[in-house]
Design a protein around this motif. Structure first.
Motif, PDB file in Angstrom:
ATOM      1  N   HIS A  68       0.844  -1.205   0.000  1.00  0.00           N
ATOM      2  CA  HIS A  68       0.000   0.000   0.000  1.00  0.00           C
ATOM      3  C   HIS A  68       0.877   1.251   0.000  1.00  0.00           C
ATOM      4  O   HIS A  68       1.372   1.673   1.041  1.00  0.00           O
ATOM      5  CB  HIS A  68      -0.883  -0.041   1.265  1.00  0.00           C
ATOM      6  CG  HIS A  68      -1.875   1.072   1.385  1.00  0.00           C
ATOM      7  ND1 HIS A  68      -3.078   0.929   2.043  1.00  0.00           N
ATOM      8  CD2 HIS A  68      -1.851   2.350   0.956  1.00  0.00           C
ATOM      9  CE1 HIS A  68      -3.739   2.065   2.014  1.00  0.00           C
ATOM     10  NE2 HIS A  68      -3.017   2.953   1.362  1.00  0.00           N
ATOM     11  N   HIS A  70       0.933   5.224  -1.881  1.00  0.00           N
ATOM     12  CA  HIS A  70       0.366   6.206  -2.816  1.00  0.00           C
ATOM     13  C   HIS A  70       1.506   6.877  -3.572  1.00  0.00           C
ATOM     14  O   HIS A  70       1.957   7.969  -3.198  1.00  0.00           O
ATOM     15  CB  HIS A  70      -0.480   7.230  -2.058  1.00  0.00           C
ATOM     16  CG  HIS A  70      -1.681   6.628  -1.419  1.00  0.00           C
ATOM     17  ND1 HIS A  70      -2.866   6.428  -2.109  1.00  0.00           N
ATOM     18  CD2 HIS A  70      -1.878   6.134  -0.186  1.00  0.00           C
ATOM     19  CE1 HIS A  70      -3.747   5.853  -1.310  1.00  0.00           C
ATOM     20  NE2 HIS A  70      -3.168   5.657  -0.135  1.00  0.00           N
ATOM     21  N   PHE A 222     -10.484   0.505   0.772  1.00  0.00           N
ATOM     22  CA  PHE A 222     -10.294   1.272   2.013  1.00  0.00           C
ATOM     23  C   PHE A 222     -11.634   1.296   2.735  1.00  0.00           C
ATOM     24  O   PHE A 222     -12.613   1.822   2.203  1.00  0.00           O
ATOM     25  CB  PHE A 222      -9.880   2.717   1.715  1.00  0.00           C
ATOM     26  CG  PHE A 222      -8.505   2.857   1.129  1.00  0.00           C
ATOM     27  CD1 PHE A 222      -7.781   1.764   0.692  1.00  0.00           C
ATOM     28  CD2 PHE A 222      -7.930   4.115   1.024  1.00  0.00           C
ATOM     29  CE1 PHE A 222      -6.509   1.906   0.162  1.00  0.00           C
ATOM     30  CE2 PHE A 222      -6.656   4.269   0.495  1.00  0.00           C
ATOM     31  CZ  PHE A 222      -5.947   3.167   0.058  1.00  0.00           C
ATOM     32  N   HIS A 255      -8.017   0.640   6.118  1.00  0.00           N
ATOM     33  CA  HIS A 255      -7.120   0.356   7.222  1.00  0.00           C
ATOM     34  C   HIS A 255      -7.938  -0.230   8.351  1.00  0.00           C
ATOM     35  O   HIS A 255      -7.395  -0.642   9.345  1.00  0.00           O
ATOM     36  CB  HIS A 255      -6.461   1.650   7.678  1.00  0.00           C
ATOM     37  CG  HIS A 255      -5.995   2.518   6.519  1.00  0.00           C
ATOM     38  ND1 HIS A 255      -6.833   3.302   5.781  1.00  0.00           N
ATOM     39  CD2 HIS A 255      -4.776   2.662   5.952  1.00  0.00           C
ATOM     40  CE1 HIS A 255      -6.139   3.932   4.823  1.00  0.00           C
ATOM     41  NE2 HIS A 255      -4.894   3.564   4.890  1.00  0.00           N
ATOM     42  N   ASP A 322       2.030   3.430   2.860  1.00  0.00           N
ATOM     43  CA  ASP A 322       0.857   4.281   2.628  1.00  0.00           C
ATOM     44  C   ASP A 322       1.260   5.649   2.061  1.00  0.00           C
ATOM     45  O   ASP A 322       0.976   5.954   0.912  1.00  0.00           O
ATOM     46  CB  ASP A 322       0.066   4.444   3.933  1.00  0.00           C
ATOM     47  CG  ASP A 322      -1.401   4.756   3.718  1.00  0.00           C
ATOM     48  OD1 ASP A 322      -1.754   5.159   2.607  1.00  0.00           O
ATOM     49  OD2 ASP A 322      -2.187   4.607   4.665  1.00  0.00           O
TER      50      ASP A 322
HETATM   51 ZN   LIG Z   1      -3.643   4.908   1.790  1.00  0.00          ZN
END
Ligand SMILES: [Zn+2]
Length: 428
Positions: A68, A70, A222, A255, A322
C-alpha cells in the motif's frame, strides 16, 4: 539438463552465490541462484558463481513487500506547505487540490524518487495506488503504469486503480475505473468509506466487484477509515461482498480503523467474517497515529485497527508505507522495516514471538496479500532478498533498523548500502 528433481546442480556456473546467509530460523546457509531463482539452499555450495556475496552470518530476509503506497501523492509536501487546520478532512482537500495540477512529468519524477527509495530499503514488491476520478482522470494511472514498466527489473509493481473521490459521489469515476483497467492496471481499488451512506458504500462495492470480475482482478478497498465510528460497517460489507463474489483470498482491506471502536462482541463477529472471506488487513498504523485523531478529546484514540485480535483469529495482517511526504503524512522513506516497527509498537507486539508478526507483515504476509508467486527463501522461488547489516532476531532487526547491505532482485544486486559507525573514546 538434469533429469532428476535435484535442482540445477552441476548445470555450470551459478549467476549468484550468497555465502553464509542467516535465515530467520537460525540456520546459516549458502544460497545458490541461477536464472533468477534459488536453485540450492544448503549448508555449503561449492559451485563457482559469476557474482558472490559473503553475508558473513548476516540475517537475510526475502525481499520486503509494501502492499500500500500512494506513489502519485508521494513527495507533494515539504518546505512551504501550509496546514492551517491540521485535520484529516484538510488532508483530503489538499490532495484533491494538488491532483488538479499533477502533470505527467511531475508524477514520473516523484514516482521515480520514491520507488528508488523503496528499492534501496529492500522492497522488491509493492502496490502503487493511482487515483482515478473525474479530477485528474487517468493521468496518475498512466504515469504509474509507465513507472511499473520502467522499474520492472528492480521490483514488482502492481498498479491499483483507486477511485479516491468515490464512485457514487464522483459520477463518471466508474467509467474511468474501467478505462484504467483496460489500460493495464492490475488491481481494482475501492473506497466505500468515502461515500455518504452505507447504501452508497454498498453500491460502490458492487460496482468495484463488477469491474474486478470483468478483468479477473484482485480488489484493494479502504474501509472504516474513521478512527471512532462504531456505526460504520464497511469492513463487514466488504467481507460479505467478497464471499458473494467468490473472491476469497483476493481482497485486501485498508485500514479498518473503525473496528477498534466497535464493542467487543460486534468486533469479534466482524473479524470472523473477515477471516472467512480470506481478506488481508493492511493496518498502516503510523498514518492514523499522525493525522487522524489529533483533534479528539483526551484520551485521544489511536485510530488503529485491532491488530492483535485479527492475528489471533488467523487473519493475514500486513502493513504498508501508505504515504511518503504527502498531506496525510509528512514523514516516511519507503522503508518497510521502519513501517514494521510502527506496527509492533502500536499493536503492543513486544514479546519475541509477537515481534515475529512484525517481520511477517512486511515479508510473507505481504506476499500473500499481493498474491506474489514463488516468494520466499527456498529452492525454486524467485531470488529476491535483502541482507541486513545488523541484528539476527526480529526484535533486534526492528530495534536497530539495520542498513540494507545488499538488495537482490531475481538474482541481480539492485542496491547496496554501506555505513560506518565509530565511537571515539578518551581525550586524545
Ligand atoms: Zn492509503
Amino acid at each position: 539438463m538434469s533429469t532428476t528433481a535435484e535442482p540445477a546442480a552441476g548445470d555450470g556456473e551459478l549467476d549468484l552465490l550468497v555465502r553464509r546467509a542467516r535465515l530467520r530460523d537460525g540456520r546459516v546457509v549458502d544460497l545458490a541462484v541461477r536464472d533468477g531463482r534459488f536453485v540450492r539452499v544448503a549448508p555449503e555450495v561449492t559451485e563457482p558463481a559469476r557474482t558472490e556475496i559473503d553475508a558473513s552470518g548476516r540475517l537475510v530476509l526475502p525481499g520486503l513487500v509494501d502492499p500500500h503506497l500512494h506513489v502519485d501523492k508521494a513527495l507533494t509536501v515539504g518546505h512551504g506547505t501550509a496546514w492551517p487546520e491540521g485535520t484529516f478532512q484538510e488532508s483530503i482537500d489538499m490532495t484533491l487540490e494538488r491532483r488538479r495540477s499533477y502533470t505527467t512529468e511531475d508524477l514520473l519524477r516523484r514516482g521515480r524518487e520514491v520507488l528508488e527509495l523503496a528499492v534501496a530499503y529492500g522492497t522488491t514488491a509493492l502496490r502503487a495506488f493511482a487515483d482515478v476520478g473525474t479530477v485528474g482522470g487517468l493521468r496518475s494511472a498512466e504515469a504509474l503504469l509507465a513507472l511499473r514498466d520502467e522499474f520492472a527489473d528492480l521490483l514488482d509493481v502492481q498498479v491499483v486503480a483507486f477511485p479516491q473521490e468515490g464512485l457514487v459521489r464522483d459520477p463518471g469515476a466508474g467509467a474511468l475505473l474501467v478505462r484504467a483497467m483496460e489500460a493495464g492496471c492490475d488491481v481494482v481499488g475501492a473506497f466505500p468509506w468515502f461515500e455518504l451512506s452505507s447504501t452508497h458504500a454498498q453500491e460502490h462495492l458492487d460496482e468495484a466487484f463488477e469491474v474486478a470480475r470483468r478483468f479477473d482482478a484482485d480488489v484493494h478497498a479502504f474501509v472504516d477509515d474513521e478512527p471512532v465510528a462504531p456505526q460504520v460497517h464497511n469492513l463487514e460489507q466488504l467481507a460479505l461482498s467478497t464471499i458473494a463474489a467468490g473472491w476469497q483470498g483476493r481482497v485486501v482491506a485498508s485500514h479498518g480503523c473503525g473496528l477498534a471502536s466497535y464493542d467487543d462482541h460486534l468486533a469479534e463477529r466482524t473479524i470472523m467474517l473477515v477471516r472467512d472471506a480470506g481478506i488481508s488487513v493492511c493496518a498502516n498504523a503510523h498514518v492514523s497515529l499522525v493525522s487522524k485523531c489529533e483533534h479528539a478529546s483526551q484520551p485521544i484514540p489511536r485510530g488503529i485497527t485491532r491488530v492483535r485480535e485479527l492475528i489471533a483469529a488467523g487473519v493475514n495482517v500486513v502493513t504498508g508505507q501508505d504515504d511518503v511526504a504527502d498531506p496525510y503524512y509528512p514523514f516516511g522513506r519507503a522503508d518497510m522495516l521502519e513501517v514494521a516497527s510502527f506496527l509492533v509498537h502500536t499493536a503492543h507486539l513486544y514479546r519475541p514471538e509477537d515481534v515475529e508478526h512484525g517481520l511477517d507483515a512486511v515479508t510473507e504476509n505481504g506476499a500473500r496479500a499481493m498474491r506474489l508467486e514463488d516468494y520466499g527463501i527456498r529452492e525454486g522461488a524467485w531470488a529476491d532478498l535483502v541482507v541486513l547489516d545488523e541484528g539476527s532476531t526480529a526484535t533486534d532487526v526492528l530495534r536497530l533498523q539495520p542498513a540494507r547491505r545488499w538488495v537482490v532482485r531475481r538474482g541481480r544486486i539492485v542496491a547496496t548500502t554501506e555505513t560506518r559507525r565509530e565511537v571515539r573514546r578518551g581525550r586524545g
